[in-house]
Design an enzyme around this catalytic site. Sequence first.
Site: not given
Length: 338
Positions: A181, A207, A279, A282, A305, A314
Amino acid sequence: MRPAELERLSVGEAADRYVELVRARTLTGALAVSTAEVYARDVATLVELAGEATVLDDLSGEDVDAILLAFARRPDGRRSGAQGQQSATSQARFRRSISALFKHAALAGWVQLNPMAAATVTARQRGGLRAERRALTREQAQGLIGAARTLAGEPGQGRRDQRTELRDALIVLLLSTLGPRVSELVRANVEDFYTNDGVRYWRVFGKGGRTRDLPLPHDVALALDAYLDRERPSSPGAHDKALLLSWRGRRLARGDVQAVIERVQRRVDPTQRRTVTPHGLRHTTATHLLADAVDMDAVRRVLGHSDLSTLGRYRDELPGELEVAMRTHPLLRPPRKP
């Protein structure tokens, strides 16, 4: 039949009246000046797309759909030389702005019916127009990576303390091969990179406070060491630990990363070049790792993830991949000789 009190204002006249009312609300403190100017800018865009002389009441739901889609396809002027469409955030803001105008128009008697109620374009459709977020093809990705490699091997231009070639190459290589990210990339510190048994790793702080340790491909590790040894500026202060610094010694911001990608893209052969966001890179990482039959759980861990099902968002389609799959169908291969 239109009611007698209906005012058949042109789009331009209605916009002028509405913006005047919006700006008046700033005098009472009911609306921030910056917010009022955003409304004014979006309304001016509506006038441009709908036509200044068009009667506001004549706009239908289909017309609103066309306006929303036309806005979505407009280049994002906030980025120098950008060719991609508007961001999802900008599209949502524009829709809110013109919705507010039409709501006021219905109350003021400028339209019989609010055409926004008949608009059918969904957020998914608008977001789908953003080609720069899709994965690059193998040729496009290799063109971008090749440009980064070339940039890293070239002698720097200009003053030594203002060179950014190695940094720019490293940014593109990290985004293209590991798919972090953009927030993870700009938060990275030098101390997050370490060596274990001769392999360079990046400890990514993701995250939810989760971390993941990613081994760097050999070429990326070489680019990292070259940047740290020869180009990264040393600056005292709070930003001294940051991996990615400007030549002034400040940690790069998220917006700076897009400018770096565009700078490297200009070195790519035009036949392989396509606008892409961080992104989008990604997406590119996930798509090509999965297309090359890399274990899905390994790809999940590379991207950071927590749930395997998230990968579906994705994994983008690649031109010709179905044809390749059918040509090498496992049930049609000749049996192996004993």
